[in-house]
Design a protein around this motif. Structure first.
Motif, PDB file in Angstrom:
ATOM      1  N   SER A  94       0.942  -1.257   0.020  1.00 38.43           N
ATOM      2  CA  SER A  94       0.004   0.039  -0.109  1.00 38.43           C
ATOM      3  C   SER A  94       0.565   1.363  -0.062  1.00 38.43           C
ATOM      4  N   GLY A  95       1.939   1.158   0.785  1.00 37.18           N
ATOM      5  CA  GLY A  95       2.848   2.445   0.832  1.00 37.18           C
ATOM      6  C   GLY A  95       3.468   2.558  -0.759  1.00 37.18           C
ATOM      7  N   LEU A  96       3.859   1.543  -1.623  1.00 34.64           N
ATOM      8  CA  LEU A  96       4.494   1.705  -2.711  1.00 34.64           C
ATOM      9  C   LEU A  96       3.425   2.104  -3.725  1.00 34.64           C
ATOM     10  N   PHE A  97       2.029   1.861  -3.445  1.00 31.07           N
ATOM     11  CA  PHE A  97       0.894   2.170  -4.498  1.00 31.07           C
ATOM     12  C   PHE A  97       0.728   3.627  -4.062  1.00 31.07           C
ATOM     13  N   THR A  98       0.503   3.787  -2.928  1.00 33.60           N
ATOM     14  CA  THR A  98       0.316   5.636  -2.377  1.00 33.60           C
ATOM     15  C   THR A  98       1.390   6.452  -3.025  1.00 33.60           C
ATOM     16  N   PHE A  99       2.902   5.898  -3.016  1.00 35.80           N
ATOM     17  CA  PHE A  99       3.866   6.780  -3.366  1.00 35.80           C
ATOM     18  C   PHE A  99       3.695   6.721  -4.985  1.00 35.80           C
ATOM     19  N   SER A 100       3.287   5.804  -5.532  1.00 35.09           N
ATOM     20  CA  SER A 100       3.153   6.129  -7.078  1.00 35.09           C
ATOM     21  C   SER A 100       2.235   7.033  -7.494  1.00 35.09           C
ATOM     22  N   CYS A 101       1.045   6.908  -6.839  1.00 31.16           N
ATOM     23  CA  CYS A 101       0.023   8.033  -7.135  1.00 31.16           C
ATOM     24  C   CYS A 101       0.418   9.431  -6.628  1.00 31.16           C
ATOM     25  N   GLY A 102       0.952   9.518  -5.681  1.00 32.36           N
ATOM     26  CA  GLY A 102       1.560  10.862  -5.242  1.00 32.36           C
ATOM     27  C   GLY A 102       2.840  11.420  -6.153  1.00 32.36           C
ATOM     28  N   TYR A 103       3.545  10.575  -6.624  1.00 34.93           N
ATOM     29  CA  TYR A 103       4.397  11.221  -7.585  1.00 34.93           C
ATOM     30  C   TYR A 103       3.886  11.528  -8.928  1.00 34.93           C
ATOM     31  N   LEU A 104       2.938  10.851  -9.096  1.00 35.88           N
ATOM     32  CA  LEU A 104       2.211  11.020 -10.574  1.00 35.88           C
ATOM     33  C   LEU A 104       1.639  12.571 -10.283  1.00 35.88           C
ATOM     34  N   LEU A 105       1.005  12.594  -9.478  1.00 37.65           N
ATOM     35  CA  LEU A 105       0.245  14.092  -8.976  1.00 37.65           C
ATOM     36  C   LEU A 105       1.462  14.947  -8.871  1.00 37.65           C
ATOM     37  N   LYS A 106       2.394  14.835  -8.384  1.00 34.52           N
ATOM     38  CA  LYS A 106       3.355  15.946  -8.104  1.00 34.52           C
ATOM     39  C   LYS A 106       4.052  16.325  -9.332  1.00 34.52           C
ATOM     40  N   TYR A 107       4.201  15.144 -10.433  1.00 35.94           N
ATOM     41  CA  TYR A 107       4.663  15.273 -11.582  1.00 35.94           C
ATOM     42  C   TYR A 107       3.675  16.222 -12.478  1.00 35.94           C
ATOM     43  N   LYS A 108       2.597  15.966 -12.241  1.00 35.20           N
ATOM     44  CA  LYS A 108       1.425  16.824 -13.019  1.00 35.20           C
ATOM     45  C   LYS A 108       1.632  18.261 -12.602  1.00 35.20           C
ATOM     46  N   GLY A 109       1.817  18.329 -11.370  1.00 30.96           N
ATOM     47  CA  GLY A 109       1.575  19.919 -10.863  1.00 30.96           C
ATOM     48  C   GLY A 109       2.919  20.506 -10.729  1.00 30.96           C
ATOM     49  N   ARG A 110       3.990  19.890 -11.379  1.00 32.39           N
ATOM     50  CA  ARG A 110       5.379  20.448 -11.463  1.00 32.39           C
ATOM     51  C   ARG A 110       5.465  21.825 -11.982  1.00 32.39           C
ATOM     52  N   HIS A 111       4.626  22.335 -12.877  1.00 38.81           N
ATOM     53  CA  HIS A 111       4.654  23.908 -13.127  1.00 38.81           C
ATOM     54  C   HIS A 111       3.599  24.744 -12.704  1.00 38.81           C
ATOM     55  N   ALA A 112       3.290  24.177 -11.400  1.00 37.18           N
ATOM     56  CA  ALA A 112       2.078  25.137 -10.610  1.00 37.18           C
ATOM     57  C   ALA A 112       2.517  26.399 -10.176  1.00 37.18           C
TER      58      ALA A 112
END
Length: 495
Positions: free
Chosen positions: A56-74
């Motif tokens: 569950s930690g790896l799954f949460t980390f993956s989702c968090g990283y994708l969202l962080k990448y999506k907002g890299r130019h925030a």
């Protein structure tokens, strides 16, 4: 694409959408780190739960990283988008935190897992789990740390977000404004860091005190986290009643719950040298007066009505009064057996809550005080219709707009409790369970009244529909209701 979906897509597009993704991404990355901490607990106690927390930690980390990448130019987020960000942050925490419980606890349905994590993150303390005495240590740690994370999240929301949104008078406690004399620290980031340090220090002090008073190391750590967060999750089915034969622990817990119910920003002032900051706050004085009066009345009532020993009566009266009014939700014993007067008093305390800017839920003392000021003003105007009177609170003038905001919030607060209670009645719950269940959910208290959800029971026997309604009530109460309700108005999505 439907019209509502198109409106939603347009409103969250652009820099605001990217910033929301970025913040949610960082939040999930933090949550994944906490899941790995729970995995280490499982490793230490040689529990098979380590694989669930790792996955569950790896799954949460993956989702968090994708969202962080999506907002890299925030870029900078707008005030109105804080409503959406706040709501999505709490929802994300609750949903991603439910995965380990759903996979680990036997018989735990998705409804139960979500209910338990919503209760944990909102620091409500209601539970659907039983057999806590033999539960894996990693699961107990996970529940406690979710309480602790929710507690610091509440403080940050109350200090940094809600004043900007003008939610129900919270702007009264905004520390960063045009008057530089009110500033405790020069930047809000410094204030948040100072509050975090106070929160961590108080947790450590609580842990050491519990351990010195006789708790095991693991119990001291987990109960310290849930005490300071006023979350109330215990490691035993009997809640804090497991330690009822150790009065020192009950007195220590009462003291630390009281401290956690104070405005944390005033602790920062105290550390900076303003030793009278806490006592000057009118809500702190009123809060302590209510606690002392209620505990004294209950103590005398138990001695005269139930023929209890004075010290025993004082210990349990103070502990349970503090637990309920701070919305912690611990119980040292079933106080519904004390008598009808005690039941009614605890029902009233359920609504009160503690101080603004603390980890506690409820209506909050300052709103009750401002409503009293409004009532007094109206009574004066009845006698002198042309009089001009501007009441003050804590040395600040209170305008009619602020009083109107508080009155509107109180109306919505009790209307929400009434609505949730009606929905619980549709689920075939009895009057006491429905009313007190709705009240304890919206106030984020924990136990209700009656034989089902009282301090000696839990919420496991309720139908799934009732659990979802209660979960909604807990979120509404923690998000100060209007933060979530505003998202359902067409005006919010219209630019």
């Amino acid at each position: 694409m439907s019209v509502p979906a198109l409106v939603f897509a347009q409103s969250v597009s652009g820099s605001g959408y990217r910033m929301i993704c970025k913040v949610l991404g960082h939040l999930l990355l933090l949550l994944s780190a906490v899941q790995l901490m729970a995995m280490l607990v499982a490793v230490y106690y040689a529990e098979a739960a380590l694989w669930v927390f790792l996955g569950s930690g790896l799954f949460t980390f993956s989702c968090g990283y994708l969202l962080k990448y999506k907002g890299r130019h925030a870029e900078q987020i707008k005030n109105r988008q804080l409503f959406l960000l706040t709501t999505l942050s709490w929802l994300s925490l609750c949903l991603f935190s439910a995965l380990p419980l759903y996979l680990l606890v036997p018989g735990c349905t998705l409804t139960d897992a979500v209910f338990e994590t919503v209760s944990a993150v909102t620091t409500t303390g209601s539970t659907v789990l039983s057999g806590l005495d033999t539960m894996p240590k990693a699961v107990l740690f996970w529940r406690a740390v979710l309480n602790w994370i929710g507690g610091i999240g509440i403080i940050v929301m109350a200090i940094a977000i809600l004043p900007a949104l003008k939610i129900g008078g919270m702007r009264l406690f905004k520390t960063e404004n045009s008057d530089t004399s009110d500033k405790i620290l020069p930047r809000s980031s410094s204030l948040s860091a100072a509050i975090g340090l106070v929160y961590l220090s108080l947790t450590g002090l609580t842990c050491l005190s519990y351990f010195a008073a006789g708790m095991t190391g693991f119990d001291a750590i987990t109960h310290a986290m849930t005490t300071v967060a006023t979350g109330g999750f215990a490691n035993y089915d009997a809640s804090f009643g497991t330690y009822k034969d150790t009065p020192l622990l009950l007195w220590l817990s009462s003291g630390f719950m009281l401290l956690a119910a104070m405005p944390f920003v005033l602790f920062v002032s105290w550390v900076k040298g303003d030793r009278s900051a806490l006592w000057r706050d009118p809500q702190v004085r009123s809060f302590l007066l209510i606690v002392l009066t209620s505990a004294s009345v209950l103590c005398c009532y138990q001695v005269w009505h139930n023929q209890r020993d004075w010290f025993e009566a004082a210990t349990h009266s103070l502990f349970n009064v503090v637990s309920v009014i701070t919305t912690c939700g611990y119980a040292s014993e079933d106080y519904t057996l004390w008598g009808n007067m005690a039941i009614m008093l605890f029902f009233y305390l359920t609504f009160a809550g503690a101080c603004s800017g603390s980890t506690s839920g409820g209506l909050k003392i300052f709103r009750i005080q401002l409503c009293a000021l409004l009532l007094y003003k109206q009574l004066k105007l009845l006698v002198h219709p042309k009089a001009v009177w501007n009441p003050s609170y804590g040395g600040r003038k209170i305008d009619d707009q602020l009083l109107g905001n508080v009155l509107a919030f109180c109306f919505v607060y009790f209307a929400t409790i009434g609505f949730i209670a009606m929905m619980l009645a549709f689920c075939e719950l009895d009057l006491v369970t429905a009313v007190t269940g709705a009240a304890t959910a919206v106030a984020n208290v924990g136990p209700g009244l009656g034989s089902i959800i009282g301090p000696a029971g839990n919420f496991s026997s309720l139908p799934d529909a009732a659990k979802w309604w209660l979960s909604l009530g807990m979120l509404l109460g923690r998000l100060e209701i209007l933060t979530l309700l505003i998202l359902f108005t067409p005006a919010y999505w219209r630019y």
